[in-house]
Motif scaffolding. Structure first.
Motif, PDB file in Angstrom:
ATOM      1  N   GLN A  33       0.816  -1.209   0.000  1.00  0.00           N
ATOM      2  CA  GLN A  33       0.000   0.000   0.000  1.00  0.00           C
ATOM      3  C   GLN A  33       0.854   1.267   0.000  1.00  0.00           C
ATOM      4  O   GLN A  33       0.399   2.323  -0.402  1.00  0.00           O
ATOM      5  CB  GLN A  33      -0.957   0.027   1.206  1.00  0.00           C
ATOM      6  N   LYS A  34       2.093   1.188   0.467  1.00  0.00           N
ATOM      7  CA  LYS A  34       2.967   2.351   0.515  1.00  0.00           C
ATOM      8  C   LYS A  34       3.640   2.632  -0.823  1.00  0.00           C
ATOM      9  O   LYS A  34       4.344   3.617  -0.963  1.00  0.00           O
ATOM     10  CB  LYS A  34       4.019   2.164   1.599  1.00  0.00           C
ATOM     11  N   ILE A  35       3.445   1.783  -1.801  1.00  0.00           N
ATOM     12  CA  ILE A  35       4.057   1.952  -3.116  1.00  0.00           C
ATOM     13  C   ILE A  35       3.190   2.883  -3.952  1.00  0.00           C
ATOM     14  O   ILE A  35       1.966   2.734  -3.992  1.00  0.00           O
ATOM     15  CB  ILE A  35       4.233   0.589  -3.820  1.00  0.00           C
ATOM     16  N   ASP A  36       3.833   3.825  -4.626  1.00  0.00           N
ATOM     17  CA  ASP A  36       3.116   4.762  -5.497  1.00  0.00           C
ATOM     18  C   ASP A  36       3.308   4.324  -6.951  1.00  0.00           C
ATOM     19  O   ASP A  36       4.348   4.596  -7.544  1.00  0.00           O
ATOM     20  CB  ASP A  36       3.639   6.182  -5.292  1.00  0.00           C
ATOM     21  N   PRO A  37       2.319   3.643  -7.541  1.00  0.00           N
ATOM     22  CA  PRO A  37       2.479   3.160  -8.915  1.00  0.00           C
ATOM     23  C   PRO A  37       2.461   4.287  -9.951  1.00  0.00           C
ATOM     24  O   PRO A  37       2.701   4.031 -11.124  1.00  0.00           O
ATOM     25  CB  PRO A  37       1.290   2.214  -9.097  1.00  0.00           C
ATOM     26  N   GLN A  38       2.203   5.512  -9.533  1.00  0.00           N
ATOM     27  CA  GLN A  38       2.250   6.636 -10.464  1.00  0.00           C
ATOM     28  C   GLN A  38       3.637   7.255 -10.537  1.00  0.00           C
ATOM     29  O   GLN A  38       3.919   8.029 -11.444  1.00  0.00           O
ATOM     30  CB  GLN A  38       1.216   7.686 -10.071  1.00  0.00           C
ATOM     31  N   ALA A  39       4.509   6.907  -9.578  1.00  0.00           N
ATOM     32  CA  ALA A  39       5.838   7.512  -9.525  1.00  0.00           C
ATOM     33  C   ALA A  39       6.723   7.055 -10.689  1.00  0.00           C
ATOM     34  O   ALA A  39       7.479   7.856 -11.244  1.00  0.00           O
ATOM     35  CB  ALA A  39       6.505   7.190  -8.195  1.00  0.00           C
TER      36      ALA A  39
END
Length: 165
Positions: A33-39
């Motif tokens: 959940q802490k991963i930003d797939p938009q980054a």
């Protein structure tokens, strides 16, 4: 489905393969959940298997990590310009090795399997979390990059073979 034995096996195999084949040193991580797939852009490498059981193993990783895998596997400098196809091929090979070792370790050496060729897709930010729904997964960090291994068992292909679970 929440199988601690499978998650432990998946974590062990993923970390071992990344260390031995890609020469990187992953650290098991917690939830995604802490991963930003938009980054950054992510890819998913998937292989189906059939035999004693059937299902799918997938790896999700930042596309940029494929270059590091490729350079390390080929013994090249990571700064050297490599073809994007070669970089993706390195990710496919990691997926292939993870799948083979996972099936052997989880189901035993007597269980027989066929694997499909690895397929790669780029994941949209929406597809990133959707691909995790209903699947067993583990996450490891390679430097600041997540590598997520997913497993889905869809059933028994050959009823006469036993599994070593």
């Amino acid at each position: 489905m929440n199988d601690p034995k499978l998650k432990e096996c998946l974590t062990t195999v993923l970390c071992r393969v990344l260390e031995q084949a890609a020469f990187v040193f992953p650290e098991p991580a917690g939830e995604v959940q802490k991963i930003d797939p938009q980054a950054v852009p992510f890819i998913q490498v998937s292989l189906s298997f059939s035999g004693a059981k059937s299902g799918e193993v997938s790896l999700i990783m930042p596309k940029a990590l494929c270059g590091a895998f490729s350079a390390n596997m080929l013994g090249e400098n990571p700064d050297e310009s490599e073809s994007p196809d070669i970089q993706i091929d390195a990710a496919k090979e990691i997926g292939n090795i993870v799948t083979g070792q996972l099936l052997t370790e989880f189901y035993g050496t007597q269980a027989m399997f066929n694997q499909t060729a690895p397929e790669v897709v780029e994941l949209s930010p929406e597809a990133f979390f959707a691909s995790l729904d209903g699947r067993e997964y583990v996450c490891s960090m390679v430097d600041e990059h997540p590598v997520i291994a997913l497993f889905t068992e869809t059933g028994t292909a050959y009823e006469h073979q036993s599994s070593h679970r």
